[in-house]
Design an enzyme around this catalytic site. Structure first.
Site, PDB file in Angstrom:
ATOM      1  N   ASP A  86       0.759  -1.341   0.059  1.00 50.30           N
ATOM      2  CA  ASP A  86       0.162  -0.157  -0.081  1.00 50.30           C
ATOM      3  C   ASP A  86       0.890   1.321   0.123  1.00 50.30           C
ATOM      4  O   ASP A  86       0.156   2.353  -0.116  1.00 50.30           O
ATOM      5  CB  ASP A  86      -0.907   0.103   1.092  1.00 50.30           C
ATOM      6  CG  ASP A  86      -0.362  -0.140   2.604  1.00 50.30           C
ATOM      7  OD1 ASP A  86       0.958   0.439   2.673  1.00 50.30           O
ATOM      8  OD2 ASP A  86      -0.995  -0.921   3.399  1.00 50.30           O
ATOM      9  N   HIS A 101       6.523  -7.595  -1.350  1.00 39.43           N
ATOM     10  CA  HIS A 101       5.433  -8.211  -2.397  1.00 39.43           C
ATOM     11  C   HIS A 101       5.058  -7.296  -3.355  1.00 39.43           C
ATOM     12  O   HIS A 101       3.847  -7.368  -3.905  1.00 39.43           O
ATOM     13  CB  HIS A 101       4.211  -8.524  -1.466  1.00 39.43           C
ATOM     14  CG  HIS A 101       4.501  -9.819  -0.574  1.00 39.43           C
ATOM     15  ND1 HIS A 101       3.774 -10.227   0.463  1.00 39.43           N
ATOM     16  CD2 HIS A 101       5.471 -10.874  -0.436  1.00 39.43           C
ATOM     17  CE1 HIS A 101       4.429 -11.352   1.125  1.00 39.43           C
ATOM     18  NE2 HIS A 101       5.448 -11.731   0.272  1.00 39.43           N
ATOM     19  N   CYS A 109       3.436  -4.879 -17.188  1.00 37.98           N
ATOM     20  CA  CYS A 109       2.881  -5.859 -18.212  1.00 37.98           C
ATOM     21  C   CYS A 109       2.895  -7.304 -18.093  1.00 37.98           C
ATOM     22  O   CYS A 109       4.155  -7.645 -17.418  1.00 37.98           O
ATOM     23  CB  CYS A 109       3.742  -5.636 -19.703  1.00 37.98           C
ATOM     24  SG  CYS A 109       3.136  -6.655 -20.798  1.00 37.98           S
ATOM     25  N   CYS A 132       3.224  -4.097 -26.351  1.00 36.67           N
ATOM     26  CA  CYS A 132       3.050  -5.483 -26.820  1.00 36.67           C
ATOM     27  C   CYS A 132       1.631  -6.093 -26.903  1.00 36.67           C
ATOM     28  O   CYS A 132       1.478  -7.148 -27.318  1.00 36.67           O
ATOM     29  CB  CYS A 132       3.956  -6.392 -25.980  1.00 36.67           C
ATOM     30  SG  CYS A 132       3.329  -6.968 -24.492  1.00 36.67           S
ATOM     31  N   THR A 170       1.717  -9.344  11.196  1.00 34.40           N
ATOM     32  CA  THR A 170       1.634 -10.503  10.084  1.00 34.40           C
ATOM     33  C   THR A 170       1.361 -11.668  10.823  1.00 34.40           C
ATOM     34  O   THR A 170       1.707 -11.801  11.939  1.00 34.40           O
ATOM     35  CB  THR A 170       3.204 -10.352   9.321  1.00 34.40           C
ATOM     36  OG1 THR A 170       3.049 -11.453   8.387  1.00 34.40           O
ATOM     37  CG2 THR A 170       4.215 -10.552  10.060  1.00 34.40           C
ATOM     38  N   GLU A 197      -3.007 -10.700  18.178  1.00 39.96           N
ATOM     39  CA  GLU A 197      -3.332 -12.210  18.381  1.00 39.96           C
ATOM     40  C   GLU A 197      -2.141 -13.037  18.211  1.00 39.96           C
ATOM     41  O   GLU A 197      -1.305 -12.478  17.632  1.00 39.96           O
ATOM     42  CB  GLU A 197      -4.097 -12.479  16.841  1.00 39.96           C
ATOM     43  CG  GLU A 197      -5.315 -11.528  16.841  1.00 39.96           C
ATOM     44  CD  GLU A 197      -6.437 -11.746  17.637  1.00 39.96           C
ATOM     45  OE1 GLU A 197      -6.576 -13.139  18.102  1.00 39.96           O
ATOM     46  OE2 GLU A 197      -7.491 -11.053  18.026  1.00 39.96           O
TER      47      GLU A 197
HETATM   48  C1  BJW Z   1      -2.717  -6.386  13.728  1.00 37.86           C
HETATM   49  C2  BJW Z   1      -3.597  -5.597  13.966  1.00 37.86           C
HETATM   50  C3  BJW Z   1      -3.111  -4.343  14.347  1.00 37.86           C
HETATM   51  C4  BJW Z   1      -4.663  -7.150  12.932  1.00 37.86           C
HETATM   52  N1  BJW Z   1      -1.947  -4.225  14.715  1.00 37.86           N
HETATM   53  N2  BJW Z   1      -1.527  -6.379  14.132  1.00 37.86           N
HETATM   54  C5  BJW Z   1       7.305 -22.691   2.408  1.00 37.86           C
HETATM   55  C6  BJW Z   1       6.471 -23.556   3.189  1.00 37.86           C
HETATM   56  C7  BJW Z   1       5.146 -23.526   2.692  1.00 37.86           C
HETATM   57  C8  BJW Z   1       4.495 -22.685   1.672  1.00 37.86           C
HETATM   58  C9  BJW Z   1       5.668 -21.888   0.905  1.00 37.86           C
HETATM   59  C10 BJW Z   1       6.953 -22.120   1.138  1.00 37.86           C
HETATM   60  N3  BJW Z   1       7.542 -21.311   0.543  1.00 37.86           N
HETATM   61  C11 BJW Z   1       6.692 -20.866  -0.468  1.00 37.86           C
HETATM   62  C12 BJW Z   1       5.504 -21.386  -0.270  1.00 37.86           C
HETATM   63  C13 BJW Z   1       4.118 -21.039  -1.115  1.00 37.86           C
HETATM   64  C14 BJW Z   1       3.633 -19.621  -0.705  1.00 37.86           C
HETATM   65  C15 BJW Z   1       3.186 -19.539   0.828  1.00 37.86           C
HETATM   66  O1  BJW Z   1       3.776 -19.271   1.554  1.00 37.86           O
HETATM   67  N4  BJW Z   1       1.826 -20.087   1.049  1.00 37.86           N
HETATM   68  C16 BJW Z   1       1.575 -20.396   2.331  1.00 37.86           C
HETATM   69  C17 BJW Z   1       0.202 -19.622   2.401  1.00 37.86           C
HETATM   70  C18 BJW Z   1       1.837 -21.736   2.915  1.00 37.86           C
HETATM   71  N5  BJW Z   1       4.246 -18.421  -0.911  1.00 37.86           N
HETATM   72  C19 BJW Z   1       4.667 -18.119  -2.116  1.00 37.86           C
HETATM   73  O2  BJW Z   1       4.140 -18.518  -3.196  1.00 37.86           O
HETATM   74  C20 BJW Z   1       5.614 -17.017  -2.307  1.00 37.86           C
HETATM   75  N6  BJW Z   1       6.646 -17.392  -3.526  1.00 37.86           N
HETATM   76  C21 BJW Z   1       7.542 -18.211  -3.437  1.00 37.86           C
HETATM   77  O3  BJW Z   1       7.817 -18.738  -2.225  1.00 37.86           O
HETATM   78  O4  BJW Z   1       8.206 -18.172  -4.869  1.00 37.86           O
HETATM   79  C22 BJW Z   1       9.084 -19.367  -5.028  1.00 37.86           C
HETATM   80  C23 BJW Z   1       9.490 -19.218  -6.246  1.00 37.86           C
HETATM   81  C24 BJW Z   1      11.073 -19.070  -6.485  1.00 37.86           C
HETATM   82  C25 BJW Z   1      11.421 -19.032  -7.617  1.00 37.86           C
HETATM   83  C26 BJW Z   1      10.510 -19.029  -8.767  1.00 37.86           C
HETATM   84  C27 BJW Z   1       9.036 -18.790  -8.557  1.00 37.86           C
HETATM   85  C28 BJW Z   1       8.580 -19.084  -7.212  1.00 37.86           C
HETATM   86  C29 BJW Z   1       5.169 -15.694  -2.607  1.00 37.86           C
HETATM   87  C30 BJW Z   1       4.238 -15.039  -1.683  1.00 37.86           C
HETATM   88  C31 BJW Z   1       3.457 -13.820  -2.243  1.00 37.86           C
HETATM   89  C32 BJW Z   1       2.356 -13.370  -1.203  1.00 37.86           C
HETATM   90  N7  BJW Z   1       1.513 -12.399  -1.950  1.00 37.86           N
HETATM   91  C33 BJW Z   1       0.306 -11.767  -1.226  1.00 37.86           C
HETATM   92  C34 BJW Z   1      -0.672 -10.934  -1.997  1.00 37.86           C
HETATM   93  C35 BJW Z   1       0.092  -9.659  -2.484  1.00 37.86           C
HETATM   94  C36 BJW Z   1      -0.521  -8.958  -3.347  1.00 37.86           C
HETATM   95  C37 BJW Z   1      -1.826  -8.282  -2.932  1.00 37.86           C
HETATM   96  O5  BJW Z   1      -1.679  -7.516  -1.770  1.00 37.86           O
HETATM   97  O6  BJW Z   1      -2.632  -8.474  -3.295  1.00 37.86           O
HETATM   98  O7  BJW Z   1       0.990 -10.853   0.083  1.00 37.86           O
HETATM   99  S1  BJW Z   1      -0.463 -13.012  -0.234  1.00 37.86           S
HETATM  100  C38 BJW Z   1      -0.790 -11.990   1.235  1.00 37.86           C
HETATM  101  O8  BJW Z   1      -0.190 -12.598   2.472  1.00 37.86           O
HETATM  102  C39 BJW Z   1      -0.100 -10.790   0.808  1.00 37.86           C
HETATM  103  C40 BJW Z   1       0.471 -10.436   2.260  1.00 37.86           C
HETATM  104  O9  BJW Z   1       1.669  -9.516   2.081  1.00 37.86           O
HETATM  105  C41 BJW Z   1       0.961 -11.659   2.744  1.00 37.86           C
HETATM  106  C42 BJW Z   1       1.100 -11.775   4.352  1.00 37.86           C
HETATM  107  O10 BJW Z   1      -0.091 -11.470   4.717  1.00 37.86           O
HETATM  108  P1  BJW Z   1       0.172 -10.755   6.411  1.00 37.86           P
HETATM  109  O11 BJW Z   1       0.670  -9.278   5.932  1.00 37.86           O
HETATM  110  O12 BJW Z   1       0.751 -11.478   7.316  1.00 37.86           O
HETATM  111  O13 BJW Z   1      -1.499 -10.365   6.398  1.00 37.86           O
HETATM  112  P2  BJW Z   1      -2.662 -11.452   7.231  1.00 37.86           P
HETATM  113  O14 BJW Z   1      -3.753 -10.948   6.964  1.00 37.86           O
HETATM  114  O15 BJW Z   1      -2.192 -13.005   7.108  1.00 37.86           O
HETATM  115  O16 BJW Z   1      -2.407 -10.999   9.051  1.00 37.86           O
HETATM  116  C43 BJW Z   1      -2.623  -9.873   9.362  1.00 37.86           C
HETATM  117  C44 BJW Z   1      -1.940  -9.910  10.894  1.00 37.86           C
HETATM  118  O17 BJW Z   1      -2.168  -8.808  11.478  1.00 37.86           O
HETATM  119  C45 BJW Z   1      -2.704 -10.992  11.711  1.00 37.86           C
HETATM  120  O18 BJW Z   1      -1.820 -11.780  12.465  1.00 37.86           O
HETATM  121  C46 BJW Z   1      -3.393  -9.925  12.886  1.00 37.86           C
HETATM  122  O19 BJW Z   1      -3.757 -10.408  13.985  1.00 37.86           O
HETATM  123  C47 BJW Z   1      -2.861  -8.767  13.011  1.00 37.86           C
HETATM  124  N8  BJW Z   1      -3.356  -7.616  12.922  1.00 37.86           N
HETATM  125  N9  BJW Z   1      -4.922  -5.956  13.291  1.00 37.86           N
HETATM  126  C48 BJW Z   1      -1.107  -5.381  14.748  1.00 37.86           C
HETATM  127  N10 BJW Z   1      -4.150  -3.191  14.534  1.00 37.86           N
END
Ligand code: BJW
Length: 229
Positions: A86, A101, A109, A132, A170, A197
């Protein structure tokens, strides 16, 4: 520091794993933020991002973002790695920010590495690349996609030097970001977590500050600035 969606929650932006509001309540973000979803229904995914961009235009940095920008000025060697797309950290004044991210306000593109541009008068959803003709997409990292090279290198450099790692707002579920705390802990760094949490990191963190980042971070800043030189 590693930040996630919780840091922007107090700016009115839904976290990833909270239920979404409005039009998108029936969709799981995990099912929209994938290359497969974009290939299947580009218009729907594009509209979801347009909706989030509109929300972002009405949002402003909160006291948590502002405290982190102040901490950068106080702490030598400070690096902020954010999973957030953001741009609110930069708007709060943080300078050394690694966008792990991507950023939702930029468009690229889908035929990478074409440096494609948007034509201002293209009203298609999604619009197509001026150079393209492929569809444009948000410049973010979807599941299954690699972290941008520079962001990954910058993060690895910072983690190598790290002696204090703070995971803020996170869920510690999404890799590779979710693996950073364990990596630095294995090298002897102290790991702290700020989150209202419990997360998978909580049981191994050295210090837990249970609360909202918009309240805890200003308190941390106030404590540090009150310390004698
Ligand atoms: C508060 C609060 C307040 C509330 N104060 N706190 C190893 C093991 C298992 C799986 C994998 C692994 N390695 C890779 C994977 C696969 C996958 C993955 O991790 N899957 C899991 C779900 C199991 N990872 C990937 O695919 C990644 N890529 C990769 O590893 O590539 C390898 C590769 C190498 C070479 C070539 C090709 C590939 C990429 C991950 C991309 C994640 N993308 C997203 C979307 C971004 C775009 C968008 O915004 O639309 O990123 S998904 C989403 O999750 C977003 C976030 O950045 C990310 C994390 O979420 P976040 O920020 O933690 O949010 P929430 O909602 O989960 O949590 C919020 C927290 O805030 C909570 O704890 C609340 O309690 C707290 N909270 N209010 C403080 N006021």
């Amino acid at each position: 520091m590693l930040t996630g969606a919780g840091v922007s929650a107090e700016s009115g932006l839904a976290t990833f794993r909270d239920s979404q509001d409005g039009l998108w309540t029936d969709y799981r973000p995990e099912d929209l933020a994938t290359p497969e979803a974009f290939a299947r229904d580009p218009k729907m995914v594009w509209r979801w991002y347009e909706w989030r961009r509109r929300k972002l235009r009405g949002a402003t940095p909160n006291p948590g973002h502002i405290a982190l920008a102040e901490l950068e000025r106080l702490l030598p060697g400070y690096t902020l790695i954010t999973q957030n797309v953001d741009g609110l950290h930069q708007r709060a004044g943080s300078r050394n920010v690694i966008e792990f991210h991507g950023n939702i306000t930029r468009t690229v593109c889908s035929n990478k590495p074409c440096p494609g541009q948007w034509q201002a008068d293209d009203e298609r959803e999604p619009p197509v690349c001026r150079d393209c003709g492929h569809q444009l997409r948000p410049d973010v990292v979807w599941f299954g996609e690699a972290i941008p090279f520079q962001a990954m290198q910058g993060a690895l450099d910072a983690l190598r030097e790290c002696d204090l790692f703070i995971s803020i707002g996170t869920s510690s579920l999404v890799y590779p970001a979710a693996g950073m705390a364990a990596e630095v802990a294995a090298r002897g760094a102290t790991v702290a977590e700020i989150n209202p949490e419990a997360t998978p990191l909580s049981s191994s963190a050295d210090l837990l500050l249970a609360g909202r980042s918009g309240e805890v971070l200003p308190a941390v800043l106030a404590t540090l600035t009150a310390l004698p030189d």
